[in-house]
Design a protein around this motif. Structure first.
Motif, PDB file in Angstrom:
ATOM      1  N   SER A  45     -33.459 -21.486 -23.359  1.00  0.00           N
ATOM      2  CA  SER A  45     -31.915 -21.419 -23.769  1.00  0.00           C
ATOM      3  C   SER A  45     -31.971 -21.735 -25.322  1.00  0.00           C
ATOM      4  N   THR A  46     -33.071 -22.743 -25.631  1.00  0.00           N
ATOM      5  CA  THR A  46     -32.921 -23.107 -27.306  1.00  0.00           C
ATOM      6  C   THR A  46     -33.456 -21.767 -27.988  1.00  0.00           C
ATOM      7  N   LEU A  47     -34.122 -21.188 -27.579  1.00  0.00           N
ATOM      8  CA  LEU A  47     -34.719 -19.890 -28.331  1.00  0.00           C
ATOM      9  C   LEU A  47     -33.283 -18.862 -28.314  1.00  0.00           C
ATOM     10  N   LEU A  48     -32.820 -18.536 -27.381  1.00  0.00           N
ATOM     11  CA  LEU A  48     -31.616 -17.953 -27.319  1.00  0.00           C
ATOM     12  C   LEU A  48     -30.426 -18.323 -28.331  1.00  0.00           C
ATOM     13  N   LYS A  49     -30.097 -19.638 -28.260  1.00  0.00           N
ATOM     14  CA  LYS A  49     -29.318 -20.326 -29.175  1.00  0.00           C
ATOM     15  C   LYS A  49     -29.632 -19.973 -30.568  1.00  0.00           C
ATOM     16  N   ILE A  50     -30.983 -20.065 -30.902  1.00  0.00           N
ATOM     17  CA  ILE A  50     -31.462 -19.695 -32.289  1.00  0.00           C
ATOM     18  C   ILE A  50     -31.136 -18.406 -32.714  1.00  0.00           C
ATOM     19  N   LEU A  51     -31.221 -17.381 -31.613  1.00  0.00           N
ATOM     20  CA  LEU A  51     -31.065 -15.891 -31.808  1.00  0.00           C
ATOM     21  C   LEU A  51     -29.492 -15.968 -32.069  1.00  0.00           C
ATOM     22  N   SER A  52     -28.771 -16.331 -31.295  1.00  0.00           N
ATOM     23  CA  SER A  52     -27.446 -16.268 -31.153  1.00  0.00           C
ATOM     24  C   SER A  52     -26.573 -17.022 -32.420  1.00  0.00           C
ATOM     25  N   GLY A  53     -27.529 -17.509 -33.193  1.00  0.00           N
ATOM     26  CA  GLY A  53     -26.741 -18.386 -34.448  1.00  0.00           C
ATOM     27  C   GLY A  53     -26.278 -19.903 -33.955  1.00  0.00           C
ATOM     28  N   VAL A  54     -26.253 -20.311 -32.874  1.00  0.00           N
ATOM     29  CA  VAL A  54     -25.805 -21.720 -32.448  1.00  0.00           C
ATOM     30  C   VAL A  54     -26.612 -22.761 -33.202  1.00  0.00           C
ATOM     31  N   PHE A  55     -28.010 -22.365 -33.083  1.00  0.00           N
ATOM     32  CA  PHE A  55     -28.981 -23.258 -33.889  1.00  0.00           C
ATOM     33  C   PHE A  55     -29.588 -22.813 -34.764  1.00  0.00           C
ATOM     34  N   LYS A  56     -29.958 -23.379 -35.941  1.00  0.00           N
ATOM     35  CA  LYS A  56     -30.916 -23.053 -36.946  1.00  0.00           C
ATOM     36  C   LYS A  56     -32.305 -23.572 -36.709  1.00  0.00           C
ATOM     37  N   PRO A  57     -33.457 -22.573 -36.606  1.00  0.00           N
ATOM     38  CA  PRO A  57     -34.714 -23.348 -36.293  1.00  0.00           C
ATOM     39  C   PRO A  57     -35.100 -24.280 -37.434  1.00  0.00           C
ATOM     40  N   THR A  58     -35.994 -25.164 -37.008  1.00  0.00           N
ATOM     41  CA  THR A  58     -36.386 -26.289 -37.960  1.00  0.00           C
ATOM     42  C   THR A  58     -37.486 -25.570 -38.657  1.00  0.00           C
ATOM     43  N   ASP A  59     -38.127 -24.737 -38.331  1.00  0.00           N
ATOM     44  CA  ASP A  59     -39.067 -23.872 -38.906  1.00  0.00           C
ATOM     45  C   ASP A  59     -39.279 -22.342 -38.589  1.00  0.00           C
ATOM     46  N   GLY A  60     -39.847 -21.592 -39.026  1.00  0.00           N
ATOM     47  CA  GLY A  60     -40.127 -20.257 -38.695  1.00  0.00           C
ATOM     48  C   GLY A  60     -38.881 -19.096 -38.899  1.00  0.00           C
ATOM     49  N   ARG A  61     -39.166 -18.034 -38.586  1.00  0.00           N
ATOM     50  CA  ARG A  61     -38.228 -17.079 -38.694  1.00  0.00           C
ATOM     51  C   ARG A  61     -37.814 -16.183 -37.730  1.00  0.00           C
ATOM     52  N   VAL A  62     -36.532 -15.475 -37.612  1.00  0.00           N
ATOM     53  CA  VAL A  62     -36.102 -14.541 -36.571  1.00  0.00           C
ATOM     54  C   VAL A  62     -35.864 -13.199 -37.556  1.00  0.00           C
ATOM     55  N   LEU A  63     -36.401 -11.926 -37.227  1.00  0.00           N
ATOM     56  CA  LEU A  63     -36.371 -10.975 -37.821  1.00  0.00           C
ATOM     57  C   LEU A  63     -36.057  -9.727 -36.935  1.00  0.00           C
ATOM     58  N   ILE A  64     -34.975  -8.854 -37.829  1.00  0.00           N
ATOM     59  CA  ILE A  64     -34.644  -7.811 -36.843  1.00  0.00           C
ATOM     60  C   ILE A  64     -34.904  -6.593 -37.947  1.00  0.00           C
ATOM     61  N   ASP A  65     -35.408  -5.675 -37.157  1.00  0.00           N
ATOM     62  CA  ASP A  65     -36.019  -4.474 -37.977  1.00  0.00           C
ATOM     63  C   ASP A  65     -36.660  -4.584 -39.073  1.00  0.00           C
ATOM     64  N   GLY A  66     -37.615  -5.895 -38.882  1.00  0.00           N
ATOM     65  CA  GLY A  66     -38.509  -6.077 -39.907  1.00  0.00           C
ATOM     66  C   GLY A  66     -38.175  -7.097 -41.264  1.00  0.00           C
ATOM     67  N   ARG A  67     -36.539  -7.467 -40.952  1.00  0.00           N
ATOM     68  CA  ARG A  67     -36.062  -8.110 -42.078  1.00  0.00           C
ATOM     69  C   ARG A  67     -35.540  -9.415 -41.632  1.00  0.00           C
ATOM     70  N   PRO A  68     -35.832 -10.559 -42.210  1.00  0.00           N
ATOM     71  CA  PRO A  68     -35.355 -11.984 -41.767  1.00  0.00           C
ATOM     72  C   PRO A  68     -33.917 -12.237 -41.607  1.00  0.00           C
ATOM     73  N   ILE A  69     -33.384 -12.742 -40.712  1.00  0.00           N
ATOM     74  CA  ILE A  69     -31.844 -12.965 -40.588  1.00  0.00           C
ATOM     75  C   ILE A  69     -31.587 -14.460 -40.863  1.00  0.00           C
ATOM     76  N   ASP A  70     -30.376 -14.939 -41.261  1.00  0.00           N
ATOM     77  CA  ASP A  70     -30.096 -16.301 -41.535  1.00  0.00           C
ATOM     78  C   ASP A  70     -28.725 -16.272 -40.985  1.00  0.00           C
ATOM     79  N   ALA A  71     -28.798 -16.414 -39.711  1.00  0.00           N
ATOM     80  CA  ALA A  71     -27.445 -16.352 -38.841  1.00  0.00           C
ATOM     81  C   ALA A  71     -26.770 -17.985 -39.049  1.00  0.00           C
ATOM     82  N   HIS A  72     -25.677 -18.040 -39.635  1.00  0.00           N
ATOM     83  CA  HIS A  72     -24.975 -19.501 -39.847  1.00  0.00           C
ATOM     84  C   HIS A  72     -24.073 -19.805 -38.920  1.00  0.00           C
ATOM     85  N   GLY A  73     -23.974 -19.023 -37.617  1.00  0.00           N
ATOM     86  CA  GLY A  73     -23.231 -19.076 -36.941  1.00  0.00           C
ATOM     87  C   GLY A  73     -23.114 -17.853 -35.743  1.00  0.00           C
ATOM     88  N   PRO A  74     -22.560 -18.040 -34.563  1.00  0.00           N
ATOM     89  CA  PRO A  74     -22.488 -16.689 -33.660  1.00  0.00           C
ATOM     90  C   PRO A  74     -21.836 -15.524 -34.204  1.00  0.00           C
TER      91      PRO A  74
END
Length: 511
Positions: A45-74
């Motif tokens: 659930s924590t991982l999905l919340k990071i994917l959907s912008g609810v949480f920001k990761p403490t470290d690491g990245r989420v990439l879509i089509d090879g590009r990092p995203i920085d979701a500031h919220g849902p």
């Protein structure tokens, strides 16, 4: 080299000193249906919340089509092409289908007036792709759960989502409804949409997923191809141990503890039954057969129109839950979060709810008594982590269920009514709940279990009552208790030939 549609790269998440995700890395290909597996508390659930912008990761990245995203919220996550479909749907029942599909981003004219006609037109176009029978002008609260999930998928298509994450989407669906959902998911896959699919039901994962990432204690423990593994291996990866396939042991005696004679209500029709000391009595049937309503009658939550109930041979009124509790009856409800707990209160404060007189004889809770009794019952049920003063909403579903059972132990309950005891609970916790139910029976408690999972009913029950259209259709004992016999008794005779489509009994793998 094909670029992954979605990639988690060393994703870590900490809440203060507690690290809940530990460098999680895996990828999802374009058009792949990818399972995300693990026990409750594994970090899914924590991982999905990071994917959907609810949480920001403490470290690491989420990439879509090879590009990092920085979701500031849902909202920004949705703009990046990510759609999240929650187990508990995030919809407003009184609004229309179209209005729900445009929640948070209404179409307007001149930036002021909502263009309802255009919203309904675009919603109809999106729905046409997967279910043209849903009316975009209908109140969404009037739809079945399966249809409401389809609306959420259509909303994702409307937003041109590249990735759809589904969290336990079938917890309230019948097998035929899951069949339709599976068709839709595989169609989305064919269109290039990637799906991250979370479920405790192994047969669903093996049916629709190509690969699965398995998590345990916040870490990724393995990535498996579903065509090259089996359920036993996956479950062992999830729990870190091999779960024994225990056989049913009966502790039933001849002593009748509870008897219902010809009880009826709006949805229960002339039902009679007996429950013995140390017995586990299963109640099976299709969705809407009256199983839950029968338990609610016995728990004093619903009013019966006719019939009598006897406890130890004496007639009892059971006009309220309080009277049922005083008679030694405790209900563990199907809707755990809505009817079973007070989310913002601690575990031990939830335990006190059924036996306030025991803990507060003069109107003031005796803190020392509450602490000592709750500690004993929670150790008996195996709450993990053992933190009685933590808010109950912060625990997994399996541990919330253990806390509810502890409540009835603290109330010195003798008759336990379990309604779908393992719904939404992972395989490890499911085995623990089974062990708790059998322990209750061994101690001389009496148990009634309602379940839509046939393996669960067969695994737990000494006898099985099958309900159909509010009435008892069959009583099965010993070798008579089989999936075929239960299904044959549960299905109305007029629809026997359509059993595969009509049966709403979940037959997923249980322990």
């Amino acid at each position: 080299m094909t670029v992954s549609r979605l990639a988690f790269d060393g994703v870590t998440k900490s809440f203060g000193p507690l690290q809940v995700l530990k460098g999680v890395s895996f990828d999802v290909a374009p058009g792949e249906v990818h399972g995300l597996l693990g026990e409750n508390g594994a970090g899914k659930s924590t991982l999905l919340k990071i994917l959907s912008g609810v949480f920001k990761p403490t470290d690491g990245r989420v990439l879509i089509d090879g590009r990092p995203i920085d979701a500031h919220g849902p909202v920004s996550a949705r703009r990046a092409g990510i759609a999240m479909i929650h187990q508990e749907l995030q919809q407003v029942p009184r609004l229309t289908v179209a209005q729900n599909m445009f929640l948070g981003r209404p179409l307007t004219r001149f930036g002021v007036i909502v263009d309802h006609r255009e919203q309904e037109s675009l919603a109809a176009q999106a729905l046409k792709v997967i279910d043209p029978h849903i009316d975009p002008a209908a109140p969404i609260g009037s739809l079945k759960v399966a249809q409401r999930q389809i609306v959420e998928i259509a909303r994702a298509l409307l937003e041109d989502a590249k990735i759809i994450a589904m969290d336990e989407p079938t917890s309230s669906l019948t097998p035929s409804e899951f069949d339709r959902l599976a068709e839709i998911i595989l169609d989305l896959s064919g269109r290039g949409v990637s799906v991250v699919y979370v479920s405790h039901k192994m047969e669903e994962i093996f049916r629709i997923c190509t690969r699965s990432s398995v998590m345990r204690d916040g870490s990724l423990v393995g990535l498996v191809k579903m065509s090259e593994t089996d359920q036993k291996t996956v479950v062992q990866m999830m729990v870190g141990r091999e779960l024994s396939q225990q056989v049913h042991t009966s502790f039933a005696t001849e002593q009748v503890v509870l008897e219902a004679r010809n009880v009826s209500s709006d949805k229960v029709r002339d039902v009679s039954l007996t429950l013995h000391r140390g017995e586990v009595l299963g109640v099976a049937g299709l969705v809407g057969a009256g199983r839950t309503e029968l338990l609610r009658l016995l728990a004093g939550a619903d009013e019966r129109s006719t019939g009598e109930v006897f406890i130890d041979g004496e007639s009892v009124a059971l006009r309220s839950p309080r009277e049922a509790i005083a008679s030694g009856i405790g209900l563990v409800p199907e809707e755990r979060k809505r009817e079973g707990i007070v989310p913002l209160r601690s575990v031990q404060n939830n335990i006190v709810l059924a036996s306030m007189s025991r803990f507060a004889p003069r109107g003031i809770i005796n803190g020392g008594r509450l602490k000592s009794i709750s500690a004993v019952t929670l150790k008996e049920t195996g709450l993990r982590p053992f933190a009685p003063e933590r808010e109950i909403r912060r625990f997994s579903g399996g541990n919330q269920q253990k806390a509810i059972i502890s409540r009835w132990l603290a109330a010195e309950t003798r008759i336990f009514l379990f309604d779908e005891p393992t719904r939404g609970i992972d395989v490890g916790a499911k085995a623990e709940i089974y062990a708790l139910i059998e322990k209750l029976a061994k101690e001389g408690k009496s148990v009634i279990v309602v379940s839509s999972e046939l393996p669960e009913i067969i695994r737990l029950s000494d006898r099985v009552l099958v309900m159909r259209e509010g009435r008892l259709a069959a009583e099965l004992i010993g070798d008579e208790i089989t999936e075929h016999a239960i299904a044959a008794s549960a299905i109305p005779q007029s629809t026997v030939n359509d059993a595969a489509e009509e049966a709403a009994i979940v037959t997923n793998t249980s322990l």
